[in-house]
Enzyme design. Sequence first.
Site, PDB file in Angstrom:
ATOM      1  N   HIS A 114       0.808  -1.219   0.000  1.00 16.70           N
ATOM      2  CA  HIS A 114       0.000   0.000   0.000  1.00 16.70           C
ATOM      3  C   HIS A 114       0.845   1.276   0.000  1.00 16.70           C
ATOM      4  O   HIS A 114       0.334   2.359  -0.277  1.00 16.70           O
ATOM      5  CB  HIS A 114      -0.993   0.006   1.175  1.00 16.70           C
ATOM      6  N   ASP A 163       0.041  -7.635   1.452  1.00 13.26           N
ATOM      7  CA  ASP A 163       0.459  -6.241   1.568  1.00 13.26           C
ATOM      8  C   ASP A 163       1.979  -6.123   1.636  1.00 13.26           C
ATOM      9  O   ASP A 163       2.541  -5.450   2.506  1.00 13.26           O
ATOM     10  CB  ASP A 163      -0.177  -5.563   2.791  1.00 13.26           C
ATOM     11  N   GLY A 206       3.563   6.703   7.844  1.00 16.80           N
ATOM     12  CA  GLY A 206       4.955   6.860   7.417  1.00 16.80           C
ATOM     13  C   GLY A 206       5.830   5.743   7.938  1.00 16.80           C
ATOM     14  O   GLY A 206       6.895   5.466   7.400  1.00 16.80           O
ATOM     15  N   ASN A 207       5.383   5.061   9.011  1.00 17.33           N
ATOM     16  CA  ASN A 207       6.094   3.884   9.513  1.00 17.33           C
ATOM     17  C   ASN A 207       5.834   2.663   8.637  1.00 17.33           C
ATOM     18  O   ASN A 207       6.589   1.686   8.686  1.00 17.33           O
ATOM     19  CB  ASN A 207       5.654   3.533  10.937  1.00 17.33           C
ATOM     20  N   SER A 208       4.761   2.700   7.858  1.00 16.23           N
ATOM     21  CA  SER A 208       4.392   1.542   7.039  1.00 16.23           C
ATOM     22  C   SER A 208       5.556   1.081   6.176  1.00 16.23           C
ATOM     23  O   SER A 208       6.197   1.877   5.480  1.00 16.23           O
ATOM     24  CB  SER A 208       3.204   1.890   6.141  1.00 16.23           C
ATOM     25  N   GLY A 214     -11.787 -22.435  -5.742  1.00  8.65           N
ATOM     26  CA  GLY A 214     -12.943 -21.813  -6.368  1.00  8.65           C
ATOM     27  C   GLY A 214     -14.231 -22.035  -5.609  1.00  8.65           C
ATOM     28  O   GLY A 214     -15.287 -22.246  -6.218  1.00  8.65           O
ATOM     29  N   VAL A 215     -14.163 -21.969  -4.276  1.00  8.88           N
ATOM     30  CA  VAL A 215     -15.369 -22.111  -3.464  1.00  8.88           C
ATOM     31  C   VAL A 215     -15.395 -21.039  -2.388  1.00  8.88           C
ATOM     32  O   VAL A 215     -14.353 -20.559  -1.941  1.00  8.88           O
ATOM     33  CB  VAL A 215     -15.452 -23.501  -2.777  1.00  8.88           C
ATOM     34  N   ILE A 236     -16.650 -20.669   1.480  1.00  7.97           N
ATOM     35  CA  ILE A 236     -16.935 -21.628   2.547  1.00  7.97           C
ATOM     36  C   ILE A 236     -17.363 -20.927   3.824  1.00  7.97           C
ATOM     37  O   ILE A 236     -17.050 -19.759   4.043  1.00  7.97           O
ATOM     38  CB  ILE A 236     -15.706 -22.530   2.836  1.00  7.97           C
TER      39      ILE A 236
END
Length: 392
Positions: free
Chosen positions: A141, A172, A246-248, A301-302, A304
């Site tokens: 991000h 991320d 800014g720490n990200s 492809g389910v 649940i």
Amino acid sequence: MFKNLTDYPIKLKHAIVAGGIAVLLVLAGFWLGLKNAGYLSTNQTVDDTLKASATSQTTPVVATPTIAGTSDNSITSVVKKVGPAVVAIETKSTRNIESSNNRRFNRNFSATPYSQQEQTEQGLGSGFIISKDGYILTNNHVIEGADSINVRLQGETTTKEAKIVGTDEALDVALLKIDAGKDLPVVAMGDSDAIQAGDGAVAIGNPFGLDHTVTAGVISAKGRPLTIGTQNFKNLLQTDASINPGNSGGPLLNLKGEVIGINTAINAEGQGLGFAIPINTVQEVLTDLIKKGKVSRPWVGVSIEDMTPELAAYAGVDNEEGAVIAQVVSGSPAEKAGLKQGDIIVEVDKQKITDSQSFSEKISSFKAGAKIQLQVSRQGVLKTIDVLLAEK
């Protein structure tokens, strides 16, 4: 009785003298005992005692703030060791916005015409160098949607252009590369599985553009789930070391100066609620990021859900364990294999499935292209179905 009354004063005098000598001997022995025991010192005077008291009052002892299991000096050594490998990341992105042109009106005061204008947005984040030739880890991000990405090394005023090597939105994580023309300092990787709640933690980053800010605290918890928008994290580290915008992308460190996580999120409604992606999880996808530019994940492809007493009663089963298929995606491996809505998955490759999370974790342990065997309960009848996993 004394024979002569004249003898009485003489004998009384002798008795008094003898008694006085005995008392003096006892007092002398008591004094020597105190001295030998250290209760009396011939070197310390009353004046010395007053001076010592005055010193203690005018020079108070100040406790140095520390974190669990360490001293302030060790935090300093962590910062000196890792700081040069932490970088500031600056991004720019351009987007079109609609703006009204107030100088243009028509006679009938109809709707004001709109025009497209470009607006440049700047972003700030952190990252850390993992190889001498310039590979850098950060959050997805931090760089998502950026038109330009520049990296600033510690102690330098100019920036270096960075290229995106690979990204993974689900985790991320982003991997960048810069060409510094020299060998760069790198971080040491730790073991995020080995840490425990209460262990000391140090965060380094660039909150609000404040270069190389250091905060310290403890690991508050492990395995925290967190939902941010459409992203569902399941295994984050929680820390009370201060993390701010800014720490990200910056590193979360143990007290050996090893990276144990990537700082990624905060809970703005509270204090001391920061979250980091465990570094062990990141290292599992690092090869994919370098070679493919993305993370290859298996896909069934389910959709649940967990079993509930109501679903168990509806399906006519007594056991409330398993993962219930709520939806089958058209054209997916699940549809091709013959899985149906309402099937209850109870085993994957002969390993028991208790709920939806255990099913997801088990599937994620396979590679795309692997063939797996599911045991499902359909209307109370057990069936074995083979599924060929595709790439998500």
